[in-house]
Enzyme design. Structure first.
Site, short mmCIF file in Angstrom:
data_model
loop_
_atom_site.label_atom_id
_atom_site.label_comp_id
_atom_site.label_asym_id
_atom_site.label_seq_id
_atom_site.Cartn_x
_atom_site.Cartn_y
_atom_site.Cartn_z
N ASN A 129 -2.60 -4.02 -0.08
CA ASN A 129 -2.04 -3.41 -1.29
C ASN A 129 -3.12 -2.55 -1.94
O ASN A 129 -4.09 -3.08 -2.46
CB ASN A 129 -1.58 -4.54 -2.23
CG ASN A 129 -1.17 -4.03 -3.61
OD1 ASN A 129 -0.98 -2.83 -3.80
ND2 ASN A 129 -1.04 -4.95 -4.55
N LYS B 129 -2.85 -0.78 -4.60
CA LYS B 129 -2.74 -0.66 -6.06
C LYS B 129 -2.84 0.82 -6.45
O LYS B 129 -2.33 1.66 -5.72
CB LYS B 129 -3.78 -1.54 -6.74
CG LYS B 129 -3.73 -2.97 -6.17
CD LYS B 129 -4.48 -3.98 -6.94
CE LYS B 129 -4.29 -5.35 -6.26
NZ LYS B 129 -4.87 -6.44 -7.02
N HIS C 58 4.75 -8.24 -8.12
CA HIS C 58 3.30 -8.43 -8.10
C HIS C 58 2.83 -8.85 -9.49
O HIS C 58 3.39 -8.39 -10.50
CB HIS C 58 2.59 -7.15 -7.65
CG HIS C 58 1.13 -7.36 -7.40
ND1 HIS C 58 0.21 -7.37 -8.42
CD2 HIS C 58 0.46 -7.63 -6.26
CE1 HIS C 58 -0.99 -7.62 -7.90
NE2 HIS C 58 -0.86 -7.78 -6.59
N GLU D 179 -0.03 -15.47 -4.65
CA GLU D 179 -1.22 -14.83 -5.21
C GLU D 179 -1.54 -15.46 -6.57
O GLU D 179 -0.97 -15.06 -7.59
CB GLU D 179 -0.96 -13.33 -5.41
CG GLU D 179 -0.68 -12.59 -4.12
CD GLU D 179 -1.08 -11.11 -4.23
OE1 GLU D 179 -1.79 -10.66 -3.34
OE2 GLU D 179 -0.71 -10.44 -5.20
N GLY E 166 -8.79 -10.05 -7.74
CA GLY E 166 -9.82 -9.14 -8.21
C GLY E 166 -10.99 -9.83 -8.90
O GLY E 166 -11.80 -9.17 -9.54
N SER F 9 -8.62 -12.00 -3.68
CA SER F 9 -10.02 -11.91 -3.25
C SER F 9 -10.23 -12.28 -1.78
O SER F 9 -11.20 -12.95 -1.44
CB SER F 9 -10.92 -12.76 -4.16
OG SER F 9 -10.88 -12.26 -5.49
N GLY G 294 -6.08 -6.88 -1.47
CA GLY G 294 -6.21 -5.78 -2.42
C GLY G 294 -7.44 -4.95 -2.11
O GLY G 294 -7.47 -4.17 -1.15
P1 13P Z 1 -7.73 -8.50 -4.45
O1 13P Z 1 -7.77 -8.72 -2.96
O2 13P Z 1 -8.41 -7.23 -4.87
O3 13P Z 1 -8.14 -9.72 -5.20
O4 13P Z 1 -6.17 -8.25 -4.82
C1 13P Z 1 -5.21 -9.13 -4.34
C2 13P Z 1 -3.87 -8.57 -4.63
O5 13P Z 1 -3.44 -8.52 -5.77
C3 13P Z 1 -3.07 -8.06 -3.50
O6 13P Z 1 -1.77 -7.78 -3.87
#
Ligand code: 13P
Length: 246
Positions: A4, A6, A90, A163, A169, A209, A230
């Site tokens: 993803n 984002k 999400h 998640e 993050g 993460s 992410g």
């Molecule tokens: P991170 O891998 O940056 O923590 O994000 C996870 C996420 O929200 C994937 O949709």
């Protein structure tokens, strides 16, 4: 194995990513790979993966087919642009950029399935809920609301992503044990609603993460069918390391 992006990358940066990623993933058949770029990058991404097994999806849809909904994009439009997947609910849509409710999530899931897009429904508890021991309650509620009223056939098209919001993050990955317990609970709920076979077939991804250096430990858990990555999916080498390790 899903990535993803984002709100990162332009169409040009998307093309550059796939130039490298396609060469790494050439001939890879051990897992499905799907990337979720920003909507504006979908044409570039679809063109770049043409002739590969890599799938492309949208990060969000609106539930109507079309209409006076400024700024929104329908499932049909994503499909017409070449996407085959979509993320629904999400946590950043539930808690950061908008306040998407469980009812919105269900409408979006139904719209995706109606149009022929495969939804990845995201569920996960916030830090305060985690600390208060409310994880199971939140997961059951979000899962039940996200799939309420789906037929068995429709449910077979659904992927769930667990998640935990506190892991997104933050660098604080859930331990493999915590992730596996959450996945087990979701699978039990799937069993209760759609039967044992559907629960066994259900793919549940972990997100929060995920990095090249923690993927192996996570994927050792039978309960984890894949990951939704992410930050570490933005770099082709780092994302392919994750794909390969899994
Ligand atoms: P991170 O891998 O940056 O923590 O994000 C996870 C996420 O929200 C994937 O949709």
């Amino acid at each position: 194995m899903a990535g993803n992006w984002k709100m990162y990358k332009t169409p040009q940066e998307t093309a550059i990513f796939f130039e490298r990623f396609n060469s790494l993933a050439d001939g890879w058949e051990k897992s499905d790979i799907v990337l979720f770029p920003p909507a504006i990058d979908i044409p570039a991404a679809v063109a770049a993966v043409n002739g590969t097994n890599i799938g492309i999806g949208g990060q969000n849809i609106y539930w109507s087919k079309e209409g006076a909904f400024t700024g929104e994009i329908s499932a049909d439009m994503f499909l017409a642009a070449g996407a085959s997947w979509v993320l629904i609910g999400h946590s950043e849509r539930r808690h950061v950029v908008t306040s998407e409710t469980d009812a919105d999530v269900l409408k979006k899931t139904q719209a995706a399935l109606g149009a022929g897009l495969r939804p990845i429904i995201c569920v996960g508890e916030r830090l305060e809920e985690h600390k208060a021991g409310k994880t199971n309650e939140v997961l059951i509620k979000q899962f039940a609301a996200g799939v309420a009223g789906l037929t068995e056939e429709q449910f077979a098209q659904v992927v769930i992503a667990y998640e935990p919001v506190w892991a997104i993050g933050t660098g604080q990955t859930a331990t493999p044990e915590i992730a596996a317990a959450a996945h087990r609970l979701i699978r039990q709920e799937a069993d209760r609603r759609f039967g044992g076979e559907a629960a066994e077939q259900l793919r549940i991804l972990y997100g929060g993460s995920v990095k090249p250096d923690n993927i192996v430990g996570l994927m050792k858990e039978d309960q984890l069918d894949g990951t939704l990555v992410g930050g570490a999916s933005l770099d082709p080498d780092s994302f392919f390391k994750i794909v390969k390790a899994a």
